[in-house]
Motif scaffolding. Structure first.
Motif, PDB file in Angstrom:
ATOM      1  N   HIS A 140       0.836  -1.200   0.000  1.00 50.69           N
ATOM      2  CA  HIS A 140       0.000   0.000   0.000  1.00 50.69           C
ATOM      3  C   HIS A 140       0.871   1.252   0.000  1.00 50.69           C
ATOM      4  CE1 HIS A 140      -3.284   2.741   1.075  1.00 50.69           C
ATOM      5  NE2 HIS A 140      -2.449   3.252   1.966  1.00 50.69           N
ATOM      6  N   THR A 148      -6.118   0.424  -0.200  1.00 53.80           N
ATOM      7  CA  THR A 148      -5.825  -0.897  -0.762  1.00 53.80           C
ATOM      8  C   THR A 148      -6.849  -1.886  -0.212  1.00 53.80           C
ATOM      9  OG1 THR A 148      -3.482  -0.386  -0.943  1.00 53.80           O
ATOM     10  CG2 THR A 148      -4.079  -2.712  -0.987  1.00 53.80           C
ATOM     11  N   TRP A 235      -5.106  -6.010  -3.422  1.00 57.15           N
ATOM     12  CA  TRP A 235      -4.003  -6.863  -2.951  1.00 57.15           C
ATOM     13  C   TRP A 235      -4.560  -8.260  -2.798  1.00 57.15           C
ATOM     14  CZ3 TRP A 235      -2.499  -9.935   1.149  1.00 57.15           C
ATOM     15  CH2 TRP A 235      -1.130 -10.220   1.202  1.00 57.15           C
TER      16      TRP A 235
END
Lengths: 373, 400
Positions: A140, A148, A235
């Motif tokens: 991030h 994120t 992610w």
């Protein structure tokens, strides 16, 4: 230590889990033989090195508070930071009943402001996995993202169980170009895991701004609307994710623990999952008592037969009883010569001698906490 | 500091040499017992369940495992503002210092510790016994009798009495004579090594005993006989229930086996008298599709694919498929490989039994002569030892 604090929202509307959440929030739902869902979130944070955690409680949080106590079981009983339970309260600008996640987060702005860490890990309470956030936070920071989102690739998502289903579309650089909340026909297999990393100041700004514009849901009113204005990135989490978004989903994810690969993933020895200690004696198999392909917790006394089941702490299976394909929570008492198949027994259920109770693989039957059959 | 009515001093310094290699790197009280416990959990839990909140643990042999196990005392609810659990090793003061030279000396060296609580009574316990006992009841007896000291006694079979310290009492349970391992016992009331003393009375005896160069500084050998000679009021408190000194491999094995069965000799499943211990944060145990586990205790973190009969599996034990374990105790984290056979054995912490190995097999001439004086017919594999694939270990051998 990470320069981050955790904020867990436990007010998820939880009708999907039916009787399981009759007397408790999703965060306090028992899982996997000795845990509650919140154990996974707290252990993930602590294993990451995050020791400042706020828990936003909303409804039915007695059971949750009883479980958490001072937070010492998660090593969160601290002089500096530690565990903060943030229940609703009524003030001049707060009614005590939240209109949505934005409202709920806003009501604990005091805690957020006092937290000295730069980043926040914001999370829901019905998604279970075992990870640490160190890499996610690192990525991030390096990517320069505003937010994120942790996601995983879902292949067989059962649309009939859809709940808080946030789908992500990413460009080739990992930036989110579209977010859809509960889409009828998802255009992406990437599903949010209900974990969002951002700077604390970003959260403060987004929440105040949304509230000022009478927008109350953090996901649909804030994230979905600002895909173009904000640099949101994804992610990917590759491990096992259990979304407790329906009763059948709850049943399936518990049963999945009988699969060695899944249980290894959720209970890694490197990242232990901590929970409240009950000081039960180790399980005893007595006489004809036997279990196969099952998870059996401490404090169980097995005198009957157990197959393909998950038994929580302190369950007694009497001689001649047969328990198959079932989830049996804490302190249940299964009478002699009774038969259970595809059942979910909440805490403290007692089944009399010779009873015959069956659900079906597609529809396990649940007995509410304390039921006597 | 507020005055305490009674504090406990737990003698945990014993080396436990008759437990052989099990106590090579830990004191006897730290030895695992009953699936998820260590021996010291029993006296500590008894203290807490009897409302004793201050316990001094006297250690000197390999104290590391014990120290790190006790920590702040939190698992036993002994992390207290005033009181709690204290580890008391011998120390040097000024230019003097010495090891604990006996049970009485160990307590003597900690006079300042006891004095700071200014207790009315001191309870002396030993850290190598398995039992459940309400010390509060014993204290009530002590007070009712207006005793100077009370000694807990167990009724043993008359023909075994000559192995114990025997208390001869009058009809009011007052002790008239104490005989250490008498050849011709007059009574079968055996001392359990559990004493309540009025601190005001015991204290000068400890001080005088220290000055006596010929004394072996032992409660049983010196202090109790001294008190009797001086005409003190000593009473015997009859304990009814299970009590086992787990000082030998045989008794350690037996005490674990006593936990099994429909009506176990010693019942762990007792919600009214919980035994507390440090929890290892492991998931519930898993028994596989082909697992066949009967008449056994299985602890958290175990994963079992093989056969287990009449045995105790401690936390985090793995049993591979085809393995067969019978009448054995398998300590934390041990791994039993495929098709391995374990018969009447003690497998130490973290030991690895490779596939096809046989522990406790019938001896053959090529095994030669080996020492079974400690083990008898129990086969022992020491902590963290790896037994190679297909290896046969004959009955009673100790693998280190």
């Amino acid at each position: 230590m990470e320069n981050a604090f955790g904020l867990i929202y436990t007010g998820d509307a939880s009708m999907q889990l039916r009787d399981l959440t009759f007397s408790r929030s999703v965060a306090a739902v028992p899982f996997g033989g000795r845990y509650r869902t919140i154990d996974f979130m707290l252990s993930d944070l602590v294993n990451t090195g995050i020791y400042n955690v706020g828990i936003i409680a909303q409804r039915n949080y007695h059971s949750l508070m009883d479980h958490l106590e001072s937070g010492k079981e998660w090593d969160l009983h601290r002089k500096r930071d530690g565990l903060f339970i943030l229940p609703p309260f009524v003030t001049h600008d707060n009614t005590g009943v939240y209109k949505g996640t934005v409202d709920a987060i806003r009501s604990c702005m005091g805690y957020i402001r006092r937290s000295s860490q730069k980043y926040v890990v914001l999370m829901g309470s019905h998604t279970i996995y075992n990870t640490t956030y160190n890499e996610m936070i690192r990525s991030h920071i390096e990517s320069g993202a505003d937010i994120t989102i942790m996601y995983n690739n879902v292949e067989n998502y059962d649309m009939s169980e859809q709940f808080d289903d946030l789908r992500l579309k990413l460009d080739s650089n990992g930036r989110v170009i579209d977010l859809a909340m509960n889409p009828a026909q998802p255009e992406s297999n990437l599903c949010s895991c209900d974990v969002f990393v951002m700077e604390k100041s970003t959260l403060e700004y987004l929440v105040e701004d949304a509230f000022a514009h009478a927008r109350y849901d953090f996901m649909s009113d804030v994230l979905v609307r600002s895909v173009n204005e904000l640099n949101i990135r994804g992610w990917e989490y590759k491990g096992y994710v259990a979304r407790l978004n329906s009763l059948i989903g709850y049943y399936r994810h518990n049963m999945a623990l009988l699969d060695k690969a899944v249980s290894k993933d959720l209970f890694s020895s490197e990242h232990p999952i901590y929970t409240k200690i009950k000081d039960e004696f180790p399980a005893v198999y007595v006489g004809e008592g036997k279990a196969i392909n099952s998870i059996v917790a401490d404090g169980c006394v097995i005198e009957g037969r157990v197959e393909n089941s998950v038994l929580f702490r302190g369950v007694h299976v009497s001689p001649g009883a047969i328990v198959k394909n079932s989830i049996v929570m804490q302190a249940a008492d299964i009478g002699e010569d009774s038969y259970l198949d595809y059942m979910i027994l909440d805490k403290g259920v007692s089944v009399g001698r010779g009873r015959n109770l069956s659900g079906h693989g597609s529809y396990p039957v649940i007995l509410r906490k304390g039921t006597k059959v | 500091m507020p005055k305490k009515k009674m504090i406990a001093m737990l003698l945990a310094g014993g080396q436990g040499s008759r437990l052989g290699v099990l106590t090579k790197s830990m004191a006897k009280p730290a030895v695992p017992f009953g699936g998820k416990y260590r021996i010291i959990d029993f006296p500590l839990s008894n203290c807490v369940n009897s409302d004793i909140d201050t316990v001094g643990v006297l250690t000197q042999y390999e104290p590391l495992a014990l120290n790190s196990y006790l920590g702040s005392g939190q698992p036993w609810d002994l992390d207290r503002m005033n009181g709690g659990v204290f580890v008391l090793p011998p120390y040097v003061s000024g230019s003097e210092g010495q090891w604990y030279s006996g049970t009485a000396n160990a307590v003597y060296q900690n006079l300042p510790f006891i004095d700071q609580f200014d207790p009315e009574y001191v309870l002396i316990l030993s850290g190598d016994h398995i039992y459940k006992m309400d010390y509060a009841k014993m204290l009530r007896f002590h007070e009712e009798k207006n005793a100077d000291a009370t000694i807990a006694v167990l009724t043993v079979p008359m023909d075994e009495a000559s192995r114990f310290g025997i208390m001869n009492t009058d009809e009011y349970a007052r002790i008239t004579e104490f005989e250490e391992k008498p050849k011709q016992p007059k009574s079968n009331k055996a001392s359990m090594g559990i004493y309540i003393f009025n601190w005001r009375i015991l204290r000068p005896y400890l001080v005088n005993d220290d000055k006596d160069g010929s004394s072996s500084h032992d409660f049983g050998k010196n202090i109790i006989p001294d008190l009797l000679r001086a005409g003190a009021n000593l009473y015997a408190y009859d304990f009814k229930g299970y009590w086992k000194d787990v000082g030998t491999l045989k008794s350690l094995w037996e005490a674990n086996m006593d936990l099994l069965g429909q009506r176990p000799e010693f019942r762990l499943a007792d919600k009214d008298w919980r035994i507390y211990s440090k929890s290892p944060a492991m998931p519930p145990h898993y028994l596989g599709e082909l697992a066949d586990v009967t008449d056994s205790i299985v602890s958290e973190g175990c994963v079992v694919y093989g056969n287990v009969k009449h045995s105790v599996l401690f936390t985090g034990v793995h049993v591979a498929k085809g393995a067969y374990i019978r009448d054995s105790i398998v300590m934390p984290g041990a791994e039993i490989g495929e098709n391995a056979i374990i018969n009447k054995a003690i497998i130490g912490e973290g030991a690895v039994i490779s596939p096809g190995a046989v522990i406790g097999s019938d001896p053959t001439p090529e095994d030669g002569v080996y020492d079974t004086s400690l083990s008898g017919d129990i086969t022992l594999v020491a902590n963290t030892v790896t037994v190679p694939e297909g290896k046969r270990v004959p009955v009673g051998m100790i693998v280190k």
